[in-house]
Every structure is written in C-alpha cells, then in structure tokens.
Design an enzyme around this catalytic site. Structure first.
Site, PDB file in Angstrom:
ATOM      1  N   ASP A  82       0.828  -1.200   0.000  1.00 56.57           N
ATOM      2  CA  ASP A  82       0.000   0.000   0.000  1.00 56.57           C
ATOM      3  C   ASP A  82       0.870   1.260   0.000  1.00 56.57           C
ATOM      4  O   ASP A  82       1.936   1.290   0.623  1.00 56.57           O
ATOM      5  CB  ASP A  82      -0.898  -0.029   1.250  1.00 56.57           C
ATOM      6  CG  ASP A  82      -1.987   1.015   1.225  1.00 56.57           C
ATOM      7  OD1 ASP A  82      -2.406   1.408   0.121  1.00 56.57           O
ATOM      8  OD2 ASP A  82      -2.433   1.420   2.313  1.00 56.57           O
ATOM      9  N   GLY A 181      -7.237   7.644   8.258  1.00 61.49           N
ATOM     10  CA  GLY A 181      -7.455   7.825   9.689  1.00 61.49           C
ATOM     11  C   GLY A 181      -8.935   7.829  10.018  1.00 61.49           C
ATOM     12  O   GLY A 181      -9.788   7.514   9.189  1.00 61.49           O
TER      13      GLY A 181
END
Length: 286
Positions: A82, A181
């Site tokens: 990623d 987040g």
C-alpha cells in the site's frame, strides 16, 4: 491455494457491484485473523502492508506468512503493498512475492505521476501482478505521511481517464473526499464524482480512507463504482483495544499469547462484518 493478483478479482467485483475489502496488517495474528475470516465468510480478500510495515518486518517475512495463509484456505488472497513512493521497495516486494503493488506519485505533477506509474505498471505486467496508483491527493495521515485539508485535492474525472489510458494502470485510487485515519466529523464524499470517474474508465476504483465511513455511505460508494476498500486504522484500533482490555483486567499478564488470542478473535469478528458490508461474503470462487 497460492497468492493471486487482484486484477481479475477486482474486475469481477466491479462487474457484479460489490467491493473487496483490503486490510492493512502489522502482525502475524492480524494476518491470520483476516485470512481465517475470509475462509469462513467465503470472501476474496486483500492483505496489505504499508512501506513502514515492510521496513519493520521485512518483505520476505510478510510474503512468507501471506503465502502460508493462502495455502491453508480455499479463497483468493492477494498480498498488496500500500502507498509506496519508492521504486526500490516496490521491486523488493515484487521479488518477495507480493501480487499487487501501489505506486503513489500523486504528490507530483500529472506528467511525473504518469512516468512513475508507467514504470511500475511495466514491472507488474512483466510478472503478471496488479499495479495501483493514485490521482488527486487524499487527506489525513497514512504511515506517518500527512496531507492536510488545505492540501487535499479531488481527482478530475477526465484526467483519471487519461491517466489510466496513458499508464495502463490496473486499478485506480482517485481522491473523492475520503481521508486516511478516523474522521473527526463526517466524511465529505463526492458520490457524483465517483460515478463520473467510473463511467469514463474501466479500471476498478479503490476507496482509500475506508475506516470510519458510515455503512450507508460505504454502500453508496460501492454502488457508484468502488470495487476495493482499504481499511487500516479501524483494524488497528480493534486489535489494540482487545489487548488493552486484557491488560486492564490483569496488569501483570506477561504472556503475549494471553492477549494476542482475544485480539485476533476481535479482529476476526470485525473483518467478517466488513466483508458483509462490502458484499464480498460468499463471492469467493465466482
């Protein structure tokens, strides 16, 4: 079975209107939890590691664990790198056995992003694996790299189509208003933009910043054209909170097995819920 590329899996997901969840794992127990949940849910799944996790554990260790997990289950498992901006690390992961890699050159001007992405696509094509790239800038913090709200930039649909055409990238992560987040408020997702991008390119689209998006909005993203959803922060939180709960009950506990087991089980339950939400449960082998 062996680790597989995500290309055909994500194309099938886009065709049938569901989404394959991708989980960032940082420990063996997290990896086991995701693989076991996929087997029990009969869902294809993508195991992901960030550049930071590769530096921490080593690409060879991660790939070996993922290969073992894939051999123990009957569902398709992908191992994906990623958000990586370092070609040398991407090449190292490919050599180790990763079956999907992401080049993130979204911080550069369009032409430089095209150049760097094309280089990674050529590498991926040579070994038959998936290449992912990003267009626009997704806000929030990912693996220590922070993009503020003032820096975040939504992807232009026509530019996305041109980018895919010029790079040949297999999957695309366009910035559409999500953030890495946990959201302080609600996400501000541009659903119309997702639909426009999906209508202009055949490449499966990737939803970054999947942690904390309300379920109804996740379903709407999938309905608009997203075929893969990345989940990192929520997974870490579930795993960590389970460990904290054991240590709160028994502060003197010093056997990792005693807190890793409940952490693994909590993670497994969470992963199964996300597979149901994404519509991938029961889709393995189709």
């Amino acid at each position: 079975m062996s680790l597989v590329s995500s290309t055909s899996i994500l194309r099938q997901a886009r065709l049938e209107g569901y989404c394959v969840p991708a989980f960032n794992v940082h420990t063996l127990e997290m990896l086991q939890a995701v693989a076991e949940a996929a087997e029990e849910s009969k869902s294809p799944v993508i195991l992901q590691s960030t550049t930071g996790t590769v530096k921490h554990l080593g690409a060879t260790y991660i790939a070996a664990a993922a290969k073992t997990a894939a051999e123990l289950v009957s569902v398709p498992i992908v191992l994906h790198l990623d958000h990586c901006s370092d070609f040398d690390i991407i090449a190292r992961c490919v050599r180790a056995g990763y079956t999907s890699v992401m080049i993130d050159a979204s911080m550069h001007p369009f032409e430089e992003n095209v150049r760097q992405t094309r280089k990674v696509v050529e590498l991926a094509d040579a070994v038959g694996i998936n290449a992912e790239a990003e267009l626009g800038k997704i806000g929030g913090v990912e693996d220590g790299v922070s993009v503020g709200e003032d820096e975040a930039m939504l992807a232009d649909p026509e530019e996305c189509a041109l980018f895919v055409e010029r790079t040949g990238v297999h999957t695309l992560a366009p910035a559409i208003g999500t953030a890495h987040g946990i959201y302080k408020g609600g996400p501000n997702i541009d659903f119309d933009r997702i639909g426009l991008i999906a209508g202009l390119t055949r490449a499966p689209l990737v939803l970054h910043g999947g942690s904390g998006i309300p379920d109804d909005q996740v379903r709407r993203c999938i309905g608009s054209g997203m075929a893969k959803m990345n989940i990192a922060t929520e997974l870490r939180m579930v795993f960590t909170e389970a460990i904290k709960a054991v240590l709160d009950r028994n502060p003197d506990e010093n056997d990792p097995r005693q807190y890793m087991k409940p952490a693994k089980e909590a993670t497994k339950r969470f992963v199964k819920r996300k597979m149901e939400l994404c519509g991938s449960a029961g889709k393995a082998g189709r």
